[in-house]
Design a protein around this motif. Structure first.
Motif, PDB file in Angstrom:
ATOM      1  N   GLN A  74       0.832  -1.187   0.000  1.00  0.00           N
ATOM      2  CA  GLN A  74       0.000   0.000   0.000  1.00  0.00           C
ATOM      3  C   GLN A  74       0.874   1.248   0.000  1.00  0.00           C
ATOM      4  O   GLN A  74       1.934   1.283   0.651  1.00  0.00           O
ATOM      5  N   THR A  75       0.422   2.237  -0.728  1.00  0.00           N
ATOM      6  CA  THR A  75       1.093   3.530  -0.733  1.00  0.00           C
ATOM      7  C   THR A  75       0.114   4.586  -0.226  1.00  0.00           C
ATOM      8  O   THR A  75      -1.110   4.428  -0.329  1.00  0.00           O
ATOM      9  N   ALA A  76       0.628   5.639   0.331  1.00  0.00           N
ATOM     10  CA  ALA A  76      -0.221   6.707   0.850  1.00  0.00           C
ATOM     11  C   ALA A  76       0.540   8.029   0.824  1.00  0.00           C
ATOM     12  O   ALA A  76       1.780   8.059   0.823  1.00  0.00           O
ATOM     13  N   ARG A  77      -0.217   9.121   0.761  1.00  0.00           N
ATOM     14  CA  ARG A  77       0.344  10.465   0.824  1.00  0.00           C
ATOM     15  C   ARG A  77      -0.391  11.271   1.879  1.00  0.00           C
ATOM     16  O   ARG A  77      -1.507  10.913   2.282  1.00  0.00           O
ATOM     17  N   THR A  78       0.215  12.318   2.313  1.00  0.00           N
ATOM     18  CA  THR A  78      -0.463  13.225   3.224  1.00  0.00           C
ATOM     19  C   THR A  78      -1.637  13.880   2.511  1.00  0.00           C
ATOM     20  O   THR A  78      -1.740  13.834   1.282  1.00  0.00           O
ATOM     21  N   HIS A  79      -2.520  14.492   3.277  1.00  0.00           N
ATOM     22  CA  HIS A  79      -3.747  15.052   2.709  1.00  0.00           C
ATOM     23  C   HIS A  79      -3.463  16.081   1.614  1.00  0.00           C
ATOM     24  O   HIS A  79      -4.184  16.145   0.613  1.00  0.00           O
ATOM     25  N   THR A  82       1.788  16.379  -0.655  1.00  0.00           N
ATOM     26  CA  THR A  82       3.188  16.787  -0.796  1.00  0.00           C
ATOM     27  C   THR A  82       4.172  15.751  -0.256  1.00  0.00           C
ATOM     28  O   THR A  82       5.348  15.763  -0.644  1.00  0.00           O
ATOM     29  N   THR A  83       3.723  14.871   0.611  1.00  0.00           N
ATOM     30  CA  THR A  83       4.633  13.930   1.266  1.00  0.00           C
ATOM     31  C   THR A  83       4.141  12.509   1.088  1.00  0.00           C
ATOM     32  O   THR A  83       2.968  12.219   1.334  1.00  0.00           O
ATOM     33  N   SER A  84       5.051  11.639   0.661  1.00  0.00           N
ATOM     34  CA  SER A  84       4.711  10.221   0.536  1.00  0.00           C
ATOM     35  C   SER A  84       4.996   9.500   1.845  1.00  0.00           C
ATOM     36  O   SER A  84       6.045   9.724   2.469  1.00  0.00           O
ATOM     37  N   MET A  85       4.070   8.628   2.245  1.00  0.00           N
ATOM     38  CA  MET A  85       4.273   7.816   3.439  1.00  0.00           C
ATOM     39  C   MET A  85       5.077   6.580   3.065  1.00  0.00           C
ATOM     40  O   MET A  85       5.151   6.194   1.891  1.00  0.00           O
ATOM     41  N   PRO A  86       5.706   5.922   4.049  1.00  0.00           N
ATOM     42  CA  PRO A  86       6.498   4.712   3.740  1.00  0.00           C
ATOM     43  C   PRO A  86       5.632   3.628   3.102  1.00  0.00           C
ATOM     44  O   PRO A  86       4.460   3.445   3.458  1.00  0.00           O
ATOM     45  N   LEU A  87       6.218   2.914   2.165  1.00  0.00           N
ATOM     46  CA  LEU A  87       5.536   1.793   1.532  1.00  0.00           C
ATOM     47  C   LEU A  87       5.309   0.693   2.577  1.00  0.00           C
ATOM     48  O   LEU A  87       6.230   0.337   3.311  1.00  0.00           O
ATOM     49  N   SER A  88       4.095   0.178   2.652  1.00  0.00           N
ATOM     50  CA  SER A  88       3.786  -0.850   3.646  1.00  0.00           C
ATOM     51  C   SER A  88       3.364  -2.136   2.953  1.00  0.00           C
ATOM     52  O   SER A  88       2.756  -2.114   1.881  1.00  0.00           O
ATOM     53  N   TYR A  89       3.695  -3.264   3.592  1.00  0.00           N
ATOM     54  CA  TYR A  89       3.417  -4.580   3.034  1.00  0.00           C
ATOM     55  C   TYR A  89       2.355  -5.281   3.874  1.00  0.00           C
ATOM     56  O   TYR A  89       2.382  -5.226   5.101  1.00  0.00           O
ATOM     57  N   ARG A  90       1.443  -5.965   3.196  1.00  0.00           N
ATOM     58  CA  ARG A  90       0.394  -6.746   3.852  1.00  0.00           C
ATOM     59  C   ARG A  90       0.441  -8.170   3.301  1.00  0.00           C
ATOM     60  O   ARG A  90       0.453  -8.364   2.090  1.00  0.00           O
ATOM     61  N   PHE A  91       0.439  -9.147   4.193  1.00  0.00           N
ATOM     62  CA  PHE A  91       0.478 -10.551   3.787  1.00  0.00           C
ATOM     63  C   PHE A  91      -0.835 -11.223   4.168  1.00  0.00           C
ATOM     64  O   PHE A  91      -1.382 -10.985   5.254  1.00  0.00           O
ATOM     65  N   TYR A  92      -1.342 -12.075   3.278  1.00  0.00           N
ATOM     66  CA  TYR A  92      -2.628 -12.744   3.469  1.00  0.00           C
ATOM     67  C   TYR A  92      -2.509 -14.231   3.153  1.00  0.00           C
ATOM     68  O   TYR A  92      -1.612 -14.654   2.416  1.00  0.00           O
TER      69      TYR A  92
END
Length: 240
Positions: A74-79, A82-92
């Motif tokens: 998953q990727t995310a940015r601030t509202h 301007t800023t990218s949040m750290p890339l996060s991994y999800r395992f299923y």
């Protein structure tokens, strides 16, 4: 002795007991904290409600269909973007099925059964994006965790049963056990509080085992048709 049986099956489920920060892992079998969270949600308990009356439950899991591990990110940015949040991994776990046995006081288990059939809060298998599929509640059985896990029919998907042609199936189990039992393993999976401000987990002791049960989809191979013994002189006899 009474046990409540649940079938946990879904396209995706995730049971993380060691997830940290941007990496959210999954175990290969349902966790006790996840099962107790499922029961608490069905009863309508808030995350800040006490759990002491649920900690004496004994949990056992039989792996009906192990499934495969899938990774998502998953990727995310601030509202303001301007800023990218750290890339996060999800395992299923994909296409996995488990039989869970919950051992406790009969009255308490009957209450769980009614709550699961009419849950107050939505039910999910480890994460909110993983609702259960199929028949969840299998009913109450007489016997402890080990007894009912060894007696219940195989609950894997029909295509899995047909794919395996063996007359008997060996299934892995993970069950609660005393701390001094030989071969036991410590896991930090005893939920003490689900409060988001102070999540706390204690240690529990489990043992890994196996049970052998019949394959309901097994069909014996048809017997070969009997043929007449070969007689090379028969053709010559028919000429006279």
């Amino acid at each position: 002795m009474t046990s409540l049986l649940l079938r946990l099956g879904a396209p995706l489920q995730s049971w993380g007991t060691s997830s940290r920060f941007v990496r959210r892992n999954t175990d290969r079998a349902p966790s006790k904290s996840g099962v107790i969270g499922l029961l608490a949600a069905a009863q309508g308990r808030r995350r800040t409600d006490p759990l002491e009356d649920l900690l004496d439950l004994r949990i056992g899991v039989r792996v009906e269909q192990p499934g495969t591990i899938e990774r998502d990110f998953q990727t995310a940015r601030t509202h303001d973007g301007t800023t990218s949040m750290p890339l996060s991994y999800r395992f299923y776990l994909a296409d996995a099925v488990f039989l869970v046995a919950i051992h406790g006081e009969p009255t308490l288990l009957e209450g769980f059964q009614e709550a699961l059939l009419r849950p107050v809060f939505p039910l999910f298998l480890g994460r909110r994006s993983c609702p259960p599929a199929g028949k969840l509640v299998q009913g109450l059985r007489e016997g402890d965790v080990d007894t009912v896990l060894g007696a219940e029919p195989w609950l894997a998907s029909l295509w899995v049963q047909k794919k395996n042609r063996a007359a008997e199936i060996v299934l892995d189990t993970v069950t609660d056990c005393p701390a001094d039992e030989p071969g036991s393993e410590l896991v930090r999976d005893e939920p003490l509080s689900f409060d988001p401000r102070e999540r706390r987990y204690g240690w529990r002791t489990v043992r890994h085992g196996r049970v052998t049960i019949p394959n309901p989809a097994h069909r014996p191979a048809p017997a070969a048709a009997a043929s007449d013994p070969l007689d090379p002189m028969a053709a010559f006899e028919e000429m006279f």
